[in-house]
Design a protein around this motif. Sequence first.
Motif, PDB file in Angstrom:
ATOM      1  N   GLN A  94       0.177  -0.803   0.038  1.00  0.00           N
ATOM      2  CA  GLN A  94       0.161   0.417  -0.099  1.00  0.00           C
ATOM      3  C   GLN A  94       1.468   1.136   0.076  1.00  0.00           C
ATOM      4  N   PRO A  95       0.622   2.320  -0.804  1.00  0.00           N
ATOM      5  CA  PRO A  95       0.919   3.438  -0.813  1.00  0.00           C
ATOM      6  C   PRO A  95       1.350   4.415   0.617  1.00  0.00           C
ATOM      7  N   VAL A  96       0.373   4.387   1.268  1.00  0.00           N
ATOM      8  CA  VAL A  96       0.613   5.151   3.107  1.00  0.00           C
ATOM      9  C   VAL A  96       2.183   4.517   2.989  1.00  0.00           C
ATOM     10  N   PHE A  97       2.955   2.811   2.850  1.00  0.00           N
ATOM     11  CA  PHE A  97       3.358   2.693   3.638  1.00  0.00           C
ATOM     12  C   PHE A  97       5.143   2.611   2.931  1.00  0.00           C
ATOM     13  N   ASP A  98       5.493   3.818   1.329  1.00  0.00           N
ATOM     14  CA  ASP A  98       5.839   4.725   1.355  1.00  0.00           C
ATOM     15  C   ASP A  98       7.087   5.540   1.637  1.00  0.00           C
ATOM     16  N   SER A  99       5.853   6.595   2.691  1.00  0.00           N
ATOM     17  CA  SER A  99       6.145   6.912   3.161  1.00  0.00           C
ATOM     18  C   SER A  99       6.573   7.437   4.325  1.00  0.00           C
ATOM     19  N   ALA A 100       5.333   6.806   5.398  1.00  0.00           N
ATOM     20  CA  ALA A 100       5.354   6.483   6.581  1.00  0.00           C
ATOM     21  C   ALA A 100       6.483   6.259   7.612  1.00  0.00           C
ATOM     22  N   SER A 101       6.558   7.110   8.522  1.00  0.00           N
ATOM     23  CA  SER A 101       8.174   6.991   9.466  1.00  0.00           C
ATOM     24  C   SER A 101       8.109   5.724  10.192  1.00  0.00           C
ATOM     25  N   SER A 102       8.826   5.027  10.451  1.00  0.00           N
ATOM     26  CA  SER A 102       9.108   3.862  10.953  1.00  0.00           C
ATOM     27  C   SER A 102       7.816   3.765  12.321  1.00  0.00           C
ATOM     28  N   ALA A 103       7.946   5.132  13.252  1.00  0.00           N
ATOM     29  CA  ALA A 103       7.441   5.275  14.245  1.00  0.00           C
ATOM     30  C   ALA A 103       5.361   4.857  13.926  1.00  0.00           C
ATOM     31  N   GLU A 104       5.514   5.647  12.688  1.00  0.00           N
ATOM     32  CA  GLU A 104       4.770   5.899  12.111  1.00  0.00           C
ATOM     33  C   GLU A 104       4.137   3.581  11.736  1.00  0.00           C
ATOM     34  N   VAL A 105       4.827   3.476  11.526  1.00  0.00           N
ATOM     35  CA  VAL A 105       4.677   1.828  11.259  1.00  0.00           C
ATOM     36  C   VAL A 105       4.443   0.627  11.647  1.00  0.00           C
ATOM     37  N   ILE A 106       4.829   1.502  13.032  1.00  0.00           N
ATOM     38  CA  ILE A 106       4.890   0.680  14.429  1.00  0.00           C
ATOM     39  C   ILE A 106       3.877   1.075  15.574  1.00  0.00           C
ATOM     40  N   ASP A 107       3.077   2.141  14.824  1.00  0.00           N
ATOM     41  CA  ASP A 107       1.778   2.157  15.557  1.00  0.00           C
ATOM     42  C   ASP A 107       0.826   1.490  14.801  1.00  0.00           C
TER      43      ASP A 107
END
Length: 302
Positions: A94-107
């Motif tokens: 999914q495109p959202v995971f192209d630009s998310a920070s690691s903290a955002e991915v973990i959350d």
Amino acid sequence: MTAPSDTPTSGFVTIFDDTYDQPDCRAYFRMMDRLGYRNQHHAVAGFRAGLAEMMRLRGLEQARIVDFASSYGIVSALMAHELSLEQVFARYRQPVFDSASSAEVIDLDRGWLAGLRRPAPALHVTGIDVMPNAVAYGRAVGLFQSGFVEDLERAEPSEGLGRELARCDMIVECGSVAQLMPRALDRMLAACGPVKPWVMTSPIRGNERPEATEVLRAHGLVVERLPIPPFIHRRFESPEEQARAIANAQAAGHDTEGVETTGHFHAQILLARPEAECTDPADWSMPLDVPPMADGAAPADL
């Protein structure tokens, strides 16, 4: 996890690729998706069937699992959640995971996984890996209830890991690492309690090591291969890799026609357990095998 060569040389070769130690799991799962990994899809079905039988025999309502070479926790994700490998791969496309920070991915992942947790059986998973970021991610998102960054080929388990091993009911490992690291396997089993855990692994055909089988038997375990056909591990990247894999599999006594000749590494599930618990897998309550994994999947909800 460590990234072993898929074809053993004169010794164990470990490649510490950056993919295996990022602050989040995106690069790891996108790599697996690109290479057509399927091992976990098949192996975890067998692991869950074995877990259910072990818990039945021991009268357990909850189980403690040690995931050796755990990496970012894919085995725990599939064992403890209503989730498929297809859905995991689709999620990180999914495109959202192209630009998310690691903290955002973990959350995002913490909330996603919490909503998919299986109510039963209750599992306590301990992750072991040499990659600190992978273990930290698994703990942060709730895949591991405890996690340890340790190289058991080089050293004995720490005091904390020893306590977890002393209480574990099953050791699992997906790929070939446990088969290629008999010293680590011996140290884990030596730290376990008097009633040894079941050990379930899914090595690539041709990567089985007689030394690992000897270690398991020395600890009083009966070793067998689950009665299911070989399943895909991943695609070959080149004709040269395929030729090496075919040679290794044939040297181990496997018939490669229609298996490795199709263009993929193939794996199998090996099981080791105490002799008193050697029930017939054909009589287990859960199926050992699953249909082949599709090439694509619908996007997973965030």
